[in-house]
Design a protein around this motif. Sequence first.
Motif, PDB file in Angstrom:
ATOM      1  N   THR A 258       8.925   3.330 -16.212  1.00  0.00           N
ATOM      2  CA  THR A 258       7.896   3.060 -15.219  1.00  0.00           C
ATOM      3  C   THR A 258       7.508   1.593 -15.402  1.00  0.00           C
ATOM      4  O   THR A 258       7.012   1.209 -16.455  1.00  0.00           O
ATOM      5  CB  THR A 258       6.689   4.012 -15.329  1.00  0.00           C
TER       6      THR A 258
ATOM      7  N   GLY B 117       6.674  -0.951 -12.317  1.00  0.00           N
ATOM      8  CA  GLY B 117       5.656  -1.406 -11.384  1.00  0.00           C
ATOM      9  C   GLY B 117       5.655  -2.895 -11.107  1.00  0.00           C
ATOM     10  O   GLY B 117       4.680  -3.423 -10.588  1.00  0.00           O
ATOM     11  N   ASN B 118       6.726  -3.581 -11.442  1.00  0.00           N
ATOM     12  CA  ASN B 118       6.770  -5.022 -11.226  1.00  0.00           C
ATOM     13  C   ASN B 118       7.089  -5.401  -9.785  1.00  0.00           C
ATOM     14  O   ASN B 118       6.786  -6.510  -9.366  1.00  0.00           O
ATOM     15  CB  ASN B 118       7.808  -5.664 -12.150  1.00  0.00           C
TER      16      ASN B 118
ATOM     17  N   VAL C 110       7.242  -2.624  -6.953  1.00  0.00           N
ATOM     18  CA  VAL C 110       6.487  -1.681  -6.124  1.00  0.00           C
ATOM     19  C   VAL C 110       5.205  -1.337  -6.869  1.00  0.00           C
ATOM     20  O   VAL C 110       5.260  -0.870  -8.006  1.00  0.00           O
ATOM     21  CB  VAL C 110       7.312  -0.401  -5.845  1.00  0.00           C
ATOM     22  N   ALA C 111       4.060  -1.552  -6.228  1.00  0.00           N
ATOM     23  CA  ALA C 111       2.772  -1.379  -6.905  1.00  0.00           C
ATOM     24  C   ALA C 111       2.368   0.085  -7.088  1.00  0.00           C
ATOM     25  O   ALA C 111       1.418   0.364  -7.797  1.00  0.00           O
ATOM     26  CB  ALA C 111       1.681  -2.120  -6.144  1.00  0.00           C
ATOM     27  N   GLN C 112       3.058   1.028  -6.469  1.00  0.00           N
ATOM     28  CA  GLN C 112       2.745   2.442  -6.666  1.00  0.00           C
ATOM     29  C   GLN C 112       3.439   2.926  -7.938  1.00  0.00           C
ATOM     30  O   GLN C 112       4.649   2.706  -8.112  1.00  0.00           O
ATOM     31  CB  GLN C 112       3.214   3.277  -5.464  1.00  0.00           C
ATOM     32  N   LEU C 113       2.687   3.568  -8.808  1.00  0.00           N
ATOM     33  CA  LEU C 113       3.244   4.147 -10.024  1.00  0.00           C
ATOM     34  C   LEU C 113       4.430   5.038  -9.672  1.00  0.00           C
ATOM     35  O   LEU C 113       4.367   5.830  -8.725  1.00  0.00           O
ATOM     36  CB  LEU C 113       2.160   4.963 -10.743  1.00  0.00           C
TER      37      LEU C 113
ATOM     38  N   SER D 191      -1.608   2.427  -9.205  1.00  0.00           N
ATOM     39  CA  SER D 191      -0.670   1.338  -9.453  1.00  0.00           C
ATOM     40  C   SER D 191      -0.063   1.395 -10.850  1.00  0.00           C
ATOM     41  O   SER D 191       0.973   0.780 -11.099  1.00  0.00           O
ATOM     42  CB  SER D 191      -1.360  -0.014  -9.241  1.00  0.00           C
ATOM     43  N   ASP D 192      -0.706   2.121 -11.756  1.00  0.00           N
ATOM     44  CA  ASP D 192      -0.211   2.214 -13.123  1.00  0.00           C
ATOM     45  C   ASP D 192      -0.822   3.438 -13.796  1.00  0.00           C
ATOM     46  O   ASP D 192      -1.676   4.118 -13.228  1.00  0.00           O
ATOM     47  CB  ASP D 192      -0.541   0.934 -13.901  1.00  0.00           C
TER      48      ASP D 192
ATOM     49  N   SER E 187      -4.571   3.851 -14.046  1.00  0.00           N
ATOM     50  CA  SER E 187      -5.308   4.126 -12.805  1.00  0.00           C
ATOM     51  C   SER E 187      -5.356   5.602 -12.453  1.00  0.00           C
ATOM     52  O   SER E 187      -6.092   6.000 -11.556  1.00  0.00           O
ATOM     53  CB  SER E 187      -4.663   3.366 -11.637  1.00  0.00           C
TER      54      SER E 187
ATOM     55  N   LYS F   5       0.845  -1.197   0.000  1.00  0.00           N
ATOM     56  CA  LYS F   5       0.000   0.000   0.000  1.00  0.00           C
ATOM     57  C   LYS F   5       0.876   1.240   0.000  1.00  0.00           C
ATOM     58  O   LYS F   5       1.887   1.299   0.686  1.00  0.00           O
ATOM     59  CB  LYS F   5      -0.905  -0.004   1.234  1.00  0.00           C
TER      60      LYS F   5
ATOM     61  N   GLU G  25      -2.522   8.024  -5.332  1.00  0.00           N
ATOM     62  CA  GLU G  25      -2.325   6.587  -5.241  1.00  0.00           C
ATOM     63  C   GLU G  25      -2.798   5.946  -6.540  1.00  0.00           C
ATOM     64  O   GLU G  25      -3.950   6.069  -6.933  1.00  0.00           O
ATOM     65  CB  GLU G  25      -3.106   6.016  -4.057  1.00  0.00           C
TER      66      GLU G  25
END
Length: 137
Positions: free
Chosen positions: A82, A84-85, A87-90, A45-46, A49, A2, A43
């Motif tokens: 970029t 994201g593999n 860390v899920a935050q962009l 993830s990509d 979003s 998160k 927030e």
Amino acid sequence: MKFDPTIFSNDDPWFIGETKLSYLILNFDQCYPGRSILVPKAEASDMESLDPDDVGPLMLEVAQIGRHIKSEFKADRMNYATLGNVVAQLHWHIIPRYAGDPNWGAPPWPVRDPRTPSDDERRSTVERIRKGLMALR
């Protein structure tokens, strides 16, 4: 994982600063001097979003910060990634490239010669990049 924006703090010696839409930190590996990571405040993830109204202004910030780093560190080219593999935050890796760097002519990964800067070099690099953020506030 998160997203926790409280990790971005002036108390962190790797924190460069913030703009209207993002935070900027110095990458721990400085084999490419000036290498930084930009994290949007929103927030997400990509890219898909993000609020569509934020995409253009955020990409402008990425380009403006890259332009400043390229000029300040006399880079020959800039790479942006970029992924994201992990860390899920962009976030964007903003990577200055230099003719003759260990991976010149190829992607910046894998890093062939990782380098952690000294405390003095880190402070100096943070300050040099921070100068360019003032114009984006």
